[in-house]
Design a protein around this motif. Structure first.
Motif, PDB file in Angstrom:
ATOM      1  N   LEU A  32       0.836  -1.205   0.000  1.00 14.78           N
ATOM      2  CA  LEU A  32       0.000   0.000   0.000  1.00 14.78           C
ATOM      3  C   LEU A  32       0.869   1.252   0.000  1.00 14.78           C
ATOM      4  O   LEU A  32       0.586   2.218  -0.716  1.00 14.78           O
ATOM      5  N   ALA A  33       1.948   1.251   0.782  1.00 12.38           N
ATOM      6  CA  ALA A  33       2.849   2.403   0.851  1.00 12.38           C
ATOM      7  C   ALA A  33       3.507   2.673  -0.508  1.00 12.38           C
ATOM      8  O   ALA A  33       3.732   3.828  -0.873  1.00 12.38           O
ATOM      9  N   LYS A  34       3.794   1.606  -1.249  1.00 12.37           N
ATOM     10  CA  LYS A  34       4.408   1.748  -2.581  1.00 12.37           C
ATOM     11  C   LYS A  34       3.387   2.098  -3.654  1.00 12.37           C
ATOM     12  O   LYS A  34       3.753   2.456  -4.763  1.00 12.37           O
ATOM     13  N   GLY A  35       2.106   1.932  -3.335  1.00 14.03           N
ATOM     14  CA  GLY A  35       1.070   2.198  -4.327  1.00 14.03           C
ATOM     15  C   GLY A  35       0.859   1.068  -5.310  1.00 14.03           C
ATOM     16  O   GLY A  35       0.348   1.285  -6.416  1.00 14.03           O
ATOM     17  N   ASP A  36       1.252  -0.149  -4.926  1.00 16.29           N
ATOM     18  CA  ASP A  36       1.046  -1.323  -5.790  1.00 16.29           C
ATOM     19  C   ASP A  36      -0.440  -1.489  -6.104  1.00 16.29           C
ATOM     20  O   ASP A  36      -1.276  -1.349  -5.208  1.00 16.29           O
ATOM     21  N   PRO A  37      -0.757  -1.806  -7.347  1.00 20.56           N
ATOM     22  CA  PRO A  37      -2.169  -1.996  -7.697  1.00 20.56           C
ATOM     23  C   PRO A  37      -2.687  -3.390  -7.315  1.00 20.56           C
ATOM     24  O   PRO A  37      -2.119  -4.405  -7.719  1.00 20.56           O
ATOM     25  N   PHE A  38      -3.711  -3.436  -6.511  1.00 21.72           N
ATOM     26  CA  PHE A  38      -4.435  -4.656  -6.180  1.00 21.72           C
ATOM     27  C   PHE A  38      -5.736  -4.253  -5.513  1.00 21.72           C
ATOM     28  O   PHE A  38      -5.865  -3.128  -5.030  1.00 21.72           O
ATOM     29  N   ALA A  39      -6.690  -5.137  -5.507  1.00 17.82           N
ATOM     30  CA  ALA A  39      -7.980  -4.880  -4.869  1.00 17.82           C
ATOM     31  C   ALA A  39      -7.902  -5.349  -3.418  1.00 17.82           C
ATOM     32  O   ALA A  39      -7.602  -6.516  -3.157  1.00 17.82           O
ATOM     33  N   PRO A  54     -15.107  -8.167 -12.370  1.00 16.19           N
ATOM     34  CA  PRO A  54     -15.495  -9.162 -13.376  1.00 16.19           C
ATOM     35  C   PRO A  54     -14.322  -9.973 -13.922  1.00 16.19           C
ATOM     36  O   PRO A  54     -14.513 -11.111 -14.353  1.00 16.19           O
ATOM     37  N   ASP A  55     -13.118  -9.422 -13.877  1.00 20.36           N
ATOM     38  CA  ASP A  55     -11.936 -10.133 -14.371  1.00 20.36           C
ATOM     39  C   ASP A  55     -11.456 -11.099 -13.288  1.00 20.36           C
ATOM     40  O   ASP A  55     -10.988 -10.673 -12.226  1.00 20.36           O
ATOM     41  N   THR A  56     -11.551 -12.380 -13.551  1.00 22.14           N
ATOM     42  CA  THR A  56     -11.204 -13.387 -12.537  1.00 22.14           C
ATOM     43  C   THR A  56      -9.699 -13.477 -12.271  1.00 22.14           C
ATOM     44  O   THR A  56      -9.288 -14.179 -11.351  1.00 22.14           O
ATOM     45  N   SER A  57      -8.891 -12.740 -13.035  1.00 19.15           N
ATOM     46  CA  SER A  57      -7.454 -12.729 -12.760  1.00 19.15           C
ATOM     47  C   SER A  57      -7.037 -11.511 -11.925  1.00 19.15           C
ATOM     48  O   SER A  57      -5.856 -11.356 -11.603  1.00 19.15           O
ATOM     49  N   THR A  58      -7.988 -10.663 -11.552  1.00 14.17           N
ATOM     50  CA  THR A  58      -7.695  -9.502 -10.704  1.00 14.17           C
ATOM     51  C   THR A  58      -7.046  -9.961  -9.405  1.00 14.17           C
ATOM     52  O   THR A  58      -7.507 -10.926  -8.779  1.00 14.17           O
ATOM     53  N   GLU A  59      -5.993  -9.273  -9.002  1.00 21.38           N
ATOM     54  CA  GLU A  59      -5.397  -9.600  -7.713  1.00 21.38           C
ATOM     55  C   GLU A  59      -6.276  -9.030  -6.610  1.00 21.38           C
ATOM     56  O   GLU A  59      -6.509  -7.820  -6.538  1.00 21.38           O
ATOM     57  N   ILE A  60      -6.766  -9.914  -5.753  1.00 21.08           N
ATOM     58  CA  ILE A  60      -7.670  -9.534  -4.666  1.00 21.08           C
ATOM     59  C   ILE A  60      -7.077 -10.014  -3.346  1.00 21.08           C
ATOM     60  O   ILE A  60      -6.751 -11.200  -3.199  1.00 21.08           O
ATOM     61  N   TYR A  66     -11.779 -17.409  -9.478  1.00 19.11           N
ATOM     62  CA  TYR A  66     -10.810 -16.329  -9.262  1.00 19.11           C
ATOM     63  C   TYR A  66      -9.448 -16.956  -8.984  1.00 19.11           C
ATOM     64  O   TYR A  66      -9.317 -17.840  -8.151  1.00 19.11           O
ATOM     65  N   THR A  67      -8.438 -16.485  -9.711  1.00 13.52           N
ATOM     66  CA  THR A  67      -7.146 -17.162  -9.706  1.00 13.52           C
ATOM     67  C   THR A  67      -6.052 -16.438  -8.936  1.00 13.52           C
ATOM     68  O   THR A  67      -4.952 -16.978  -8.807  1.00 13.52           O
ATOM     69  N   ASN A  68      -6.332 -15.248  -8.440  1.00 11.08           N
ATOM     70  CA  ASN A  68      -5.284 -14.462  -7.792  1.00 11.08           C
ATOM     71  C   ASN A  68      -5.813 -13.842  -6.490  1.00 11.08           C
ATOM     72  O   ASN A  68      -5.772 -12.636  -6.308  1.00 11.08           O
ATOM     73  N   VAL A  69      -6.302 -14.700  -5.613  1.00  9.81           N
ATOM     74  CA  VAL A  69      -6.922 -14.257  -4.360  1.00  9.81           C
ATOM     75  C   VAL A  69      -6.063 -14.698  -3.179  1.00  9.81           C
ATOM     76  O   VAL A  69      -5.570 -15.825  -3.151  1.00  9.81           O
ATOM     77  N   SER A  70      -5.908 -13.809  -2.222  1.00 13.83           N
ATOM     78  CA  SER A  70      -5.197 -14.175  -0.995  1.00 13.83           C
ATOM     79  C   SER A  70      -5.940 -13.613   0.212  1.00 13.83           C
ATOM     80  O   SER A  70      -6.794 -12.735   0.086  1.00 13.83           O
ATOM     81  N   SER A  71      -5.592 -14.135   1.364  1.00  8.27           N
ATOM     82  CA  SER A  71      -6.186 -13.738   2.639  1.00  8.27           C
ATOM     83  C   SER A  71      -5.086 -13.136   3.504  1.00  8.27           C
ATOM     84  O   SER A  71      -3.992 -13.694   3.601  1.00  8.27           O
ATOM     85  N   MET A  72      -5.377 -12.004   4.123  1.00  9.87           N
ATOM     86  CA  MET A  72      -4.392 -11.374   4.997  1.00  9.87           C
ATOM     87  C   MET A  72      -4.441 -12.039   6.378  1.00  9.87           C
ATOM     88  O   MET A  72      -5.404 -11.885   7.125  1.00  9.87           O
ATOM     89  N   ALA A  73      -3.406 -12.795   6.672  1.00  8.93           N
ATOM     90  CA  ALA A  73      -3.315 -13.503   7.953  1.00  8.93           C
ATOM     91  C   ALA A  73      -3.278 -12.500   9.103  1.00  8.93           C
ATOM     92  O   ALA A  73      -2.646 -11.460   9.011  1.00  8.93           O
ATOM     93  N   GLY A  74      -3.991 -12.816  10.162  1.00 10.26           N
ATOM     94  CA  GLY A  74      -4.017 -11.953  11.336  1.00 10.26           C
ATOM     95  C   GLY A  74      -5.075 -10.877  11.287  1.00 10.26           C
ATOM     96  O   GLY A  74      -5.446 -10.321  12.313  1.00 10.26           O
TER      97      GLY A  74
END
Length: 122
Positions: free
Chosen positions: A30-37, A72-78, A100-108
């Protein structure tokens, strides 16, 4: 938080098959401004009480219904987060089953985020 043994067992099984990221990784991105949802899957009242800046609210109760309109794009990083990383892991597993192929969960979750005094907005 005191979770039931069956819920914890379910979450452990799911988390073994879901990509998890750390709060530090997300803060740095987030600090770097990386694009992701960044998606908050907590209840609406939890979201209203404070959230990570830039997060979109799609509660766990409606995310399956609303995700395709939002992304709608299932390759969106979420990256999903919740209070402690349990609901977000379950939601990540479900989104994977939906294609969806690029989904992760924030641990903690946001509890760890707050514990590290990382920035929030209300």
């Amino acid at each position: 938080m005191d979770h039931s043994p069956r819920f914890l067992k379910l979450c452990d099984e799911i988390r073994a098959n879901v990509k998890e990221v750390t709060t530090d990784e997300i803060a740095a991105r987030l600090a770097k401004g990386d694009p992701f949802a960044l998606v908050d899957v907590r209840e609406e009242s939890e979201f209203a009480a404070g959230r990570i800046k830039g997060a979109r609210h799609l509660g766990k109760g409606v995310i399956e219904r609303d995700i395709e309109k939002a992304y709608p794009d299932t390759s969106t990083e979420i990256v999903l987060y919740c209070g402690g990383g349990f609901r977000s892991a379950i939601a990540a597993e479900t989104l994977g089953r939906m294609g969806y192929t690029n989904v992760s969960s924030m641990a903690g979750g946001i509890r760890e985020w707050k514990g590290k005094s990382l920035p929030l907005e209300s």
